[in-house]
Motif scaffolding. Structure first.
Motif, PDB file in Angstrom:
ATOM      1  N   ARG A  90       3.707  -6.155   3.307  1.00 37.36           N
ATOM      2  CA  ARG A  90       3.548  -7.382   4.070  1.00 37.36           C
ATOM      3  C   ARG A  90       3.872  -8.563   3.165  1.00 37.36           C
ATOM      4  O   ARG A  90       3.341  -8.677   2.054  1.00 37.36           O
ATOM      5  N   GLY A 130       3.905   7.418   2.091  1.00 42.46           N
ATOM      6  CA  GLY A 130       3.822   6.325   3.053  1.00 42.46           C
ATOM      7  C   GLY A 130       3.740   4.975   2.363  1.00 42.46           C
ATOM      8  O   GLY A 130       3.080   4.827   1.323  1.00 42.46           O
ATOM      9  N   ASP A 167       6.618  -0.731   7.705  1.00 40.99           N
ATOM     10  CA  ASP A 167       5.798   0.476   7.721  1.00 40.99           C
ATOM     11  C   ASP A 167       6.745   1.663   7.727  1.00 40.99           C
ATOM     12  O   ASP A 167       7.576   1.791   8.632  1.00 40.99           O
ATOM     13  N   GLY A 168       6.592   2.533   6.705  1.00 38.00           N
ATOM     14  CA  GLY A 168       7.500   3.662   6.656  1.00 38.00           C
ATOM     15  C   GLY A 168       7.178   4.631   5.552  1.00 38.00           C
ATOM     16  O   GLY A 168       6.049   4.711   5.064  1.00 38.00           O
ATOM     17  N   GLY A 213      11.714   3.534   7.952  1.00 42.87           N
ATOM     18  CA  GLY A 213      10.558   2.934   8.599  1.00 42.87           C
ATOM     19  C   GLY A 213      10.953   1.835   9.561  1.00 42.87           C
ATOM     20  O   GLY A 213      12.129   1.654   9.891  1.00 42.87           O
ATOM     21  N   THR A 214       9.966   1.095   9.977  1.00 47.37           N
ATOM     22  CA  THR A 214      10.158   0.001  10.923  1.00 47.37           C
ATOM     23  C   THR A 214      10.047  -1.328  10.199  1.00 47.37           C
ATOM     24  O   THR A 214       9.055  -1.574   9.498  1.00 47.37           O
ATOM     25  N   ALA A 235       7.281  -7.535   7.606  1.00 45.42           N
ATOM     26  CA  ALA A 235       6.365  -6.399   7.674  1.00 45.42           C
ATOM     27  C   ALA A 235       7.187  -5.121   7.720  1.00 45.42           C
ATOM     28  O   ALA A 235       8.166  -5.024   8.472  1.00 45.42           O
ATOM     29  N   THR A 292       0.854  -1.187   0.000  1.00 47.06           N
ATOM     30  CA  THR A 292       0.000   0.000   0.000  1.00 47.06           C
ATOM     31  C   THR A 292       0.888   1.234   0.000  1.00 47.06           C
ATOM     32  O   THR A 292       1.813   1.342   0.811  1.00 47.06           O
ATOM     33  N   LYS A 347       3.393   0.614   3.093  1.00 53.34           N
ATOM     34  CA  LYS A 347       3.188  -0.543   3.957  1.00 53.34           C
ATOM     35  C   LYS A 347       3.365  -1.795   3.114  1.00 53.34           C
ATOM     36  O   LYS A 347       2.727  -1.941   2.078  1.00 53.34           O
TER      37      LYS A 347
END
Length: 692
Positions: free
Chosen positions: A280, A276, A291-292, A304-305, A289, A262, A278
């Motif tokens: 997975r 942004g 997110d960043g 990100g993480t 995973a 995403t 995401k």
């Protein structure tokens, strides 16, 4: 204001009771006057209320029927229009319309080698077979068995073809990267960005979804050739909103993986601005995973993480294409870290990593400039290396001989390693080590382990061990210093020798080469030294044996040579190794009661010793001169040698046995025995008479 007179008001009766006016009616019906003042018509007196309600219901039903008939008529008219349009729209027009809309979105014109079919009721589709897209160099970017364009219904009513979404069946997608990292799909993304910019005419981009069914993606560059198969993915970019989404599954290295991506602002991502992200990935070998935020101006940057989880690190690495790892360990693996990607490298900070129950924190950096390189600094509270011991079989199964298995070093997946590790405690099998700081350096098949410091065996260890690939198998080099260590534990763990008690210093510098551990021991060359104070030699009591033999040389005492301990004030050992043979340059044992001097050799391949020395009793004044002295030998395996005194020396010290030894010298065996017996029996001075 004038009010109507009472007699002109309507009279309403219900259940025979007067509700208004001054007259009553006993027929039980609801009646009103025919009109109100002002000429307003009203229901006539005597009309039942129920009949009025039924009339209203009938009128409502008739209204719904008319609406339904009108809607049905519209549907018939629409279907008729679609049916008529199906005869008016030719396959050529459908093909060109779909091609034009694909070109508007991608900037590329598809080539259609197969047939075209139009199905306008239902479903509303245009199917193009054997479709291909080519890049600027006329190299195929995408080929598909068929491209199915689903059409919008309302534009069809006016005879226009407008694509709602596209399905690609069995496509083959080629993604090629040049030396600068630029993809052959970059022009398409640029065209898509132009179509999605805020002030662009969105009418030119009619569709915003692509479905890939049973696809194959080929990723290539100068050092990469990967195939992703069984791709079933849906791509949706924004028509009104900003979000881009890709969901589905694929197979990589024969393992299915569910994936979702995403992007919060797709247009910003296409032009390189921050957006942004995401991601997975969920598969049996690995779960990931992220997110960043990502951007691509001036270069790719991702922050990100990142979180990863694998049931078996060994299986995951093999799935990713690495060569099989040595046996032992590399099981459960987890990772969580703040991730930064940019400048050709990936940096992980705030790392929380766990492998085989060992949990560490620190930083890691992965770069791909020339070779893949993983660098990092990690700190761990407790490090257990026991699971990895099975990968290093120094001894054979009988625990007596060195391992003769092949010793071949191979490059592990082209990945180099530069790792610094500190641990509060380390466990290696039954050995417990205190605070340790080490550095591991891997360059292809070459491995170097540097010990900055290690609180082990009650002392400190520093040094290095290196293994490098060679034509003869492996080249071994080591330089180690053991300071103030417990010698019994240290030598026992290193070479299986438990004969020295006390603390001391040990150092060695050796190198060798061979195709196996056994072969390597036969080429060891170097030097070694050991010094110790206030310790003891285990396995015999030299003072007790020497004093007994001093009084009675032939009294035996063999049992004392296998038990007890010999204390010393100072121990010095100096060895020189040549092709696996350790030549004893100097072994001195100095104690308050005994002094020992030894020389000889020890074989590393056979793990045997062959030493000869002299033991001396020390007088109370500390002087060994003129006191009892006994030569002895030490022979056998170095973990359990046998110590024996020199037999001739004991006989010569015996008053009774010395004449026997002297008689033996210079005579034939028969004469020597007869002469010795005569001397011992006292018959030598008697006349034996003439011999017959």
């Amino acid at each position: 204001m004038l009010r109507p007179k009472p007699e002109n008001l309507p009279i309403v009766q219900y259940d025979g009771r007067q509700k208004s006016g001054h007259e009553s009616d006993t027929d039980g019906r609801h009646r009103v006057s025919s009109s109100l003042p002002g000429g307003v018509p009203v229901p006539c007196r005597g009309v039942p209320a129920r009949r009025h309600s039924e009339s209203v219901l009938v009128t409502t039903v008739m209204g719904f029927k008319r609406i339904g008939l009108a809607f049905a008529a519209l549907v018939v008219i629409g279907l008729g229009a679609i049916g008529v349009s199906s005869f008016l729209i030719s396959t050529d027009a459908a093909r060109e319309a779909v091609k034009a809309q694909i070109h508007a979105a991608t900037g590329l014109s598809p080539t259609i080698e197969g047939g075209v079919s139009v199905s306008l009721f239902p479903p509303d589709t245009v199917t193009l077979r054997d479709v291909a897209l080519e890049d600027a160099q006329n190299a195929p970017m995408l080929t598909a068995a068929s491209l199915v364009a689903h059409l919008r219904l309302l534009p069809l009513l006016t005879g226009r073809i407008e694509v709602a979404d596209i399905s690609l069946e069995r496509p083959r997608i080629a993604v090629r990267f040049d030396s600068d990292g630029r993809s052959n799909w970059a022009p398409l993304l640029k065209s898509l960005a132009s179509a999605l910019k805020p002030d662009a005419d969105r009418a030119a981009l009619s569709f915003s979804e692509i479905h890939i069914k049973d696809g194959t993606v080929q990723l290539t560059n100068a050092n990469l050739n990967e195939t992703i198969s069984q791709v079933d993915v849906s791509l949706a970019w924004p028509s009104i909103a900003k979000t881009f989404a890709a969901t589905g599954q694929f197979a990589w290295h024969k393992e299915p993986v569910e994936a979702s991506l995403t992007i919060g602002d797709f247009y910003a991502a296409l032009i390189g601005d921050p957006a942004g992200v995401k991601l997975r990935l969920n598969g049996k070998p690995l779960k990931v995973a992220f997110d960043g935020v990502m951007s691509n101006r001036p270069t790719l940057k991702i922050d990100g993480t990142l979180a990863a989880d694998a049931a078996s690190m060994r299986d995951t690495l093999e799935w990713m294409g690495t060569k099989p790892l040595p046996e032992g360990g590399f099981g459960r693996f987890t990772l969580k870290a703040q991730t930064n990607v940019g400048g050709g490298q990936m940096s992980l900070t705030g790392v929380d990593i766990a492998l085989d129950g060992n949990v560490a924190e620190g930083v890691l950096t992965f770069s791909t400039e020339q070779r893949r390189l993983l660098k990092g600094t990690l700190a761990v509270e407790g490090l257990d290396l026991t699971p990895y011991l099975s990968a290093f079989h120094l001894m054979a199964a009988n625990a007596r001989d060195w391992n003769q298995g092949p010793l071949a070093l191979e490059d592990v997946a082209g990945t180099d390693l530069d790792l610094r590790l500190s641990a509060a405690r380390v466990t290696v099998g039954a050995t417990n080590i205190g605070r340790t700081a080490i550095a591991v350096n891997v360059r292809g098949p070459d491995v170097t382990l540097t010990i900055g410091e290690s609180q082990a065996f009650g002392g400190m260890i520093t040094g290095s061990v290196a293994l490098a690939k060679a034509e003869e198998g492996a080249e071994f080099k080591s330089q180690m210093q053991f300071t103030n260590v417990d010698l019994e534990r240290c030598l026992g763990d290193l070479v299986g020798m438990h004969r020295i008690e006390g603390k001391g210093d040990l150092s060695f510098m050796v190198d060798g080469m061979g195709t196996s551990v056994d072969a390597l021991t036969r080429t060891l060359t170097g030097t070694a030294s050991l010094t110790s104070t206030d310790g003891a030699l285990l396995g015999f009591n030299a003072e007790q044996v020497l004093r007994r033999l001093e009084r009675r040389p032939l009294s035996g005492g063999a049992s004392d040579l296998r038990n007890g301990r010999t204390p010393y004030d100072r121990l010095n050992v100096a060895l020189k190794l040549t092709n696996g043979i350790a030549s004893i340059e100097d072994i001195r044992v100095e104690g308050a009661a005994v002094r020992l001097l030894l020389g000889g050799s020890a074989s590393i391949p056979t793990r045997d010793v062959d030493l000869a020395g002299t033991a001396q009793l020390v007088s109370s004044g500390g002087d060994a001169g003129g006191s009892f002295e006994l030569p002895f030998v030490v022979q056998g395996p170095w973990d359990d040698p046998i110590m024996l005194p020199d037999t001739q020396s004991l006989i010569s010290r015996s008053g009774a046995a010395a004449p026997l030894l002297n008689a033996v010298r210079g005579k034939s065996p028969a004469d020597a025995v007869r002469s010795a017996i005569e001397r011992l029996s006292g018959a030598a001075g008697q006349s034996a008479g003439p011999r017959q």
